[in-house]
Design an enzyme around this catalytic site. Sequence first.
Site, PDB file in Angstrom:
ATOM      1  N   ASP A   2       6.897  10.296 -15.640  1.00 41.38           N
ATOM      2  CA  ASP A   2       8.134  10.258 -14.872  1.00 41.38           C
ATOM      3  C   ASP A   2       8.725   8.913 -15.269  1.00 41.38           C
ATOM      4  OD1 ASP A   2      10.052   9.524 -12.932  1.00 41.38           O
ATOM      5  OD2 ASP A   2       9.276  11.086 -11.622  1.00 41.38           O
ATOM      6  N   HIS A   3       9.734   8.930 -16.122  1.00 42.51           N
ATOM      7  CA  HIS A   3      10.134   7.656 -16.721  1.00 42.51           C
ATOM      8  C   HIS A   3      10.707   6.680 -15.690  1.00 42.51           C
ATOM      9  CE1 HIS A   3      14.182   9.392 -16.826  1.00 42.51           C
ATOM     10  NE2 HIS A   3      14.656   8.197 -17.046  1.00 42.51           N
ATOM     11  N   HIS A  36      12.017  12.183  -9.976  1.00 46.20           N
ATOM     12  CA  HIS A  36      12.412  10.769  -9.846  1.00 46.20           C
ATOM     13  C   HIS A  36      12.746  10.359  -8.405  1.00 46.20           C
ATOM     14  CE1 HIS A  36      12.557  11.417 -14.062  1.00 46.20           C
ATOM     15  NE2 HIS A  36      13.805  11.840 -14.146  1.00 46.20           N
TER      16      HIS A  36
HETATM   17  C1  BG6 Z   1      16.093  12.758 -16.834  1.00 46.52           C
HETATM   18  C2  BG6 Z   1      16.976  13.950 -16.556  1.00 46.52           C
HETATM   19  O1  BG6 Z   1      14.819  12.975 -16.332  1.00 46.52           O
HETATM   20  O2  BG6 Z   1      16.661  11.621 -16.214  1.00 46.52           O
HETATM   21  C3  BG6 Z   1      18.384  13.702 -17.055  1.00 46.52           C
HETATM   22  O3  BG6 Z   1      16.451  15.085 -17.201  1.00 46.52           O
HETATM   23  C4  BG6 Z   1      18.915  12.421 -16.478  1.00 46.52           C
HETATM   24  O4  BG6 Z   1      19.232  14.786 -16.714  1.00 46.52           O
HETATM   25  C5  BG6 Z   1      17.943  11.282 -16.694  1.00 46.52           C
HETATM   26  O5  BG6 Z   1      20.128  12.144 -17.127  1.00 46.52           O
HETATM   27  C6  BG6 Z   1      18.394  10.032 -15.978  1.00 46.52           C
HETATM   28  O6  BG6 Z   1      17.605   8.967 -16.372  1.00 46.52           O
HETATM   29  P1  BG6 Z   1      18.141   7.488 -16.389  1.00 46.52           P
HETATM   30  O7  BG6 Z   1      16.985   6.667 -16.827  1.00 46.52           O
HETATM   31  O8  BG6 Z   1      19.297   7.451 -17.358  1.00 46.52           O
HETATM   32  O9  BG6 Z   1      18.592   7.207 -15.007  1.00 46.52           O
END
Ligand code: BG6
Length: 496
Positions: free
Chosen positions: A179-180, A242
């Site tokens: 989960d980045h 997230h």
């Molecule tokens: C991803 C989603 O997990 O997170 C995308 O699949 C989204 O749709 C992205 O744009 C958002 O990540 P960040 O790091 O740009 O907030």
Amino acid sequence: MNNMNPKSLIVIFGATGDLAKRKLFPSIYKLYQKGKLTEEFAVVGVARRPLSHEEFRSYVRQSVEDSTSQELKSDTFISHFYYHSLDVTSTASYQELKSLLERLDEAYNVPGNRIFYLAMAPEFFGTITAHLKSEGLTATNGWKRLVIEKPFGHDLKTAQQLNQEIRKAFSEKEIFRIDHYLGKEMVQNIEVIRFANAIFEPLWNNRFIANIQITSSETLGVEDRGRYYDHSGALRDMVQNHMLQMVALLAMEPPIKLTTDEIRSEKVKVLRALRPIAHDEVEQYFVRGQYGKGIVKGKEVVGYREENNVDPNSNTETFVAGKLMIDNFRWAGVPFYIRTGKRMTEKSTKIVVQFKDVPMNLYYRTSETISPNLLVIHIQPDEGITLHLNAKKSGETMKTTPIKLDYCNNCIDGINTPEAYEKLLYDCMRGDATNFTHWDEVAASWSFIDPISEVWENTKAADFPNYEAGSMGPKAADELLKKDGFYWWPIHYNGL
Ligand code: BG6
């Protein structure tokens, strides 16, 4: 664990895809540059299309140069990259991959440590992991780890099936579910802010906190991901993972130790304590939205239904706002409001902790209203913390004025916050799974989400599209808080 320079082979499935290009190769390069990789590693790119090692290396070189905007002068880094064209169902193809890995173990002095990174569509996860096992790629002398990207299932049932499949080849401890958001500097900072400061934790409960708001807004639309997104929607794409992970970090009890198991177990307890939403309550707690055309950052953009690979009558939500209640002693009665969406006013992720009003406003007599104290955690693009307080208006006897105490992480010269992927890859190499999602968290999150998506899938949203691109979402999202006597704090709040 915690070997600082882990020797390993990294096998990336989906090596010609977007994620590998934009995030993984540049992150590996940064780790290398920082000396965290030494020379004892190799990366094997795996994908369907035939490519030579050389062709693959120039592809990797390009991706690194694009991300750093600099020419890669030395060839040493690139020489660690290899390519294998894989037919996911052919046992012979896995056998060839296996001998390549064995050769690389020898060549780079790697003691059989392997990361299998599945950066690709999940429909092949089961087939790939089954073959990795049956063809002996996982029977190694060192450690083996599986990294998988979301989506982890489409609902609880499909997530369970997927989990059962991959568990045939890897144990829970060997599975690293990305989960980045958990790799973001300021998301990791939530625990530190809470548990390393004497002034917050005593107030971090329903006696002193009125509500907590988490906003993650994006300006992008679905871009070229219409095919995936139209079957996912914002609830599955952002909330199930997230947003709920941020809720868990904000609401969890202090762990007894900072170990992976202790932290995860506290997070799981929060997710289990989320008040389940029955089908007939969805409308009361959740709001869905879909963007129509509008203007984002000065440019006209089309509505969601006009995007590529999106059904022109799509019922998919591109915006979600919700009110979550956590039924435990600490949080009883405190709403956690979340909202996220595409094509909103600006790209920003923020957490606002709103404290309860002072018990008696001594300053009403001077017709001053006192702003509530807020603790704002800026996740991105700014990284920092702001504490909103009230102070005396100088020169005036009994008047108050809102003031801010600010800390900005990425304003300090020389601090170049590492990318989430860089940190997560490194954690995985060192075997630290703290910032990855445990199966129990995935399961609890889907259990909470499933009733909402069931209702939304089965009832057509008559008002879609219901927010203009470039806005902060549908009106109903404001009503959600208004009913409770609150409102969303603006992204750039500077005091009332
Ligand atoms: C991803 C989603 O997990 O997170 C995308 O699949 C989204 O749709 C992205 O744009 C958002 O990540 P960040 O790091 O740009 O907030």
